[in-house]
Design an enzyme around this catalytic site. Structure first.
Site, PDB file in Angstrom:
ATOM      1  N   ASP A  93     -10.097  48.047  21.859  1.00  0.00           N
ATOM      2  CA  ASP A  93      -9.168  48.481  20.812  1.00  0.00           C
ATOM      3  C   ASP A  93      -7.752  48.430  21.389  1.00  0.00           C
ATOM      4  O   ASP A  93      -7.567  48.222  22.585  1.00  0.00           O
ATOM      5  CB  ASP A  93      -9.527  49.866  20.284  1.00  0.00           C
ATOM      6  CG  ASP A  93      -9.450  50.940  21.358  1.00  0.00           C
ATOM      7  OD1 ASP A  93      -8.852  50.689  22.415  1.00  0.00           O
ATOM      8  OD2 ASP A  93      -9.977  52.036  21.133  1.00  0.00           O
ATOM      9  N   ASP A 269     -18.213  50.251  14.894  1.00  0.00           N
ATOM     10  CA  ASP A 269     -18.302  50.977  16.163  1.00  0.00           C
ATOM     11  C   ASP A 269     -18.046  52.448  15.886  1.00  0.00           C
ATOM     12  O   ASP A 269     -17.432  52.798  14.883  1.00  0.00           O
ATOM     13  CB  ASP A 269     -17.233  50.487  17.142  1.00  0.00           C
ATOM     14  CG  ASP A 269     -15.871  51.076  16.802  1.00  0.00           C
ATOM     15  OD1 ASP A 269     -15.421  52.002  17.504  1.00  0.00           O
ATOM     16  OD2 ASP A 269     -15.261  50.653  15.800  1.00  0.00           O
TER      17      ASP A 269
END
Length: 373
Positions: A93, A269
């Protein structure tokens, strides 16, 4: 420009898709749940266990790895794959969500975000360029744009300038990306719970489409009502490019996952399965089970009688309850293993259902039982 991460749709059932994402570290069958390895480890899980439960891709966290042990150190040691001995795909991320979650510890400016470390209060600055540089150093297969993450129920007045800043930052991320040939860059569509603002965000990002290997939907599952999340997914997901993967960030509740797949999402996720596990809550076909409860004290059944994971084949509820109650590490490992297996298997089963054109029936049957209706 040939993108380093590609996607192929194999089958569809309504909007739901079964496909394959190809990266330099291997293929990922979708829909897929991605375990989160915040600090270069999926909490309590070894590499061998992750492979054993069927993990095809895991996440690393840019914010945390930048602070400790530091991205430059990881680069010197050969990159994140080598550092953690994981030779399959990794997604990192951008650090945006963590930085924006710091609240009073951070200050948003056009150039980037100034923040104080949650560890020792030291001062730091992450810009779009810095976020991409960190991810280039980490060497993940999929890197994310540095975006502004508005709080859950932000007003239109807050979100409009926020989207425009995210677009400007996206352009800077594209320009800063040094490893376009080996790391696929994903865009992040923002816009809160407003359909027209989601469209605005997607339209602006689509102008840079040739630079993106995939599209993420950000800013959901952050406190808004479930119905709003489903409505936005139903509206915006199918408008994302058909030939690229679609990633719903931060969702790991079984019912939400199946509804997301129904809207056309390919990847998800969440830290939830391991976080719940560490507090003694596990997923079963009949809903959540709080293993610490007194009622399981002498229960010799497995966590889920229909689960064929290693934990359910070998250990009883009574034993796992005991481990959690006395805070033994093995308890956390067993519940984490089971929860991750449950979600990964759920997505593999969803994939089969899509290929056999029975996804809607599969989803409804699962939800009916899971929610006890």
């Amino acid at each position: 420009m040939k993108l380093p991460v590609t996607y192929k749709v194999e089958d569809k059932d309504g909007k739901a898709r079964a496909g394959v994402i190809t990266t330099l570290h291997g293929e990922i069958e979708t829909p897929v749940f991605m375990p989160v390895g915040t600090q270069a480890t999926v909490k309590t899980m070894s590499k061998e266990e992750l492979l054993d439960i069927g993990s095809e891709i895991i996440l690393g966290n840019t914010y945390h790895l930048y602070l400790r042990p530091n991205d430059e150190l990881i680069a010197r040691l050969g990159g994140l794959h080598k550092f953690m001995n994981w030779d399959r795909p990794i997604l990192t991320d951008s650090g945006g969500f963590q930085v924006f979650s710091l609240g009073s510890l951070r200050k948003i400016k056009e150039e980037g975000v100034y923040f104080s470390s949650h560890i020792d209060g030291s001062k730091h600055f992450i810009s779009p360029e810095k976020s991409i540089q960190i991810q280039n150093n980490l060497g993940s297969d999929i890197v994310m744009l540095f975006d502004e993450c508005p709080p859950g129920l932000s007003t239109r007045e807050y979100i409009i300038p926020s989207i425009e800043r995210t677009t400007r930052w996206a352009k800077r991320c594209v320009e800063a990306h040094q490893k376009k040939d080996i790391q696929g860059l994903f865009a992040i569509v923002q816009g809160g719970i407003y359909e027209d603002l989601r469209q605005k965000s997607l339209d602006e990002l689509s102008e840079m489409d040739e630079n993106f290997s995939g599209y993420a939907i950000g800013g959901l599952a952050v406190g808004e009502p479930r119905e709003d999340m489903y409505r936005i997914l139903d509206y915006i997901v199918e408008k994302c490019p058909e030939e690229k993967p679609r990633y719903l960030m931060g969702v790991g509740e079984p019912v939400d996952m199946l509804n997301a797949v129904e809207s056309g999402i390919d990847m998800m996720d969440c830290v939830q399965p391991t976080r719940l596990a560490r507090h003694g809550t596990v997923f079963t076909k009949d809903g959540r089970l709080v293993i610490k409860s007194e009622r399981y004290k002498e229960d010799t059944k497995p966590l889920d009688e229909e689960c064929d994971c290693y934990v359910c084949k070998n250990y009883s509820r009574a034993y796992i309850r005991h481990l959690i109650k006395v805070q033994e590490v093995l308890g956390l490992r067993l519940t984490s293993y089971h929860n991750l297996y449950f979600l990964i298997k759920l997505m593999k089963d969803a994939r089969e259902a899509i290929k056999e054109k029975r996804f809607k029936e599969f989803k409804e049957k699962f939800i009916q039982r899971y929610e006890g209706k």
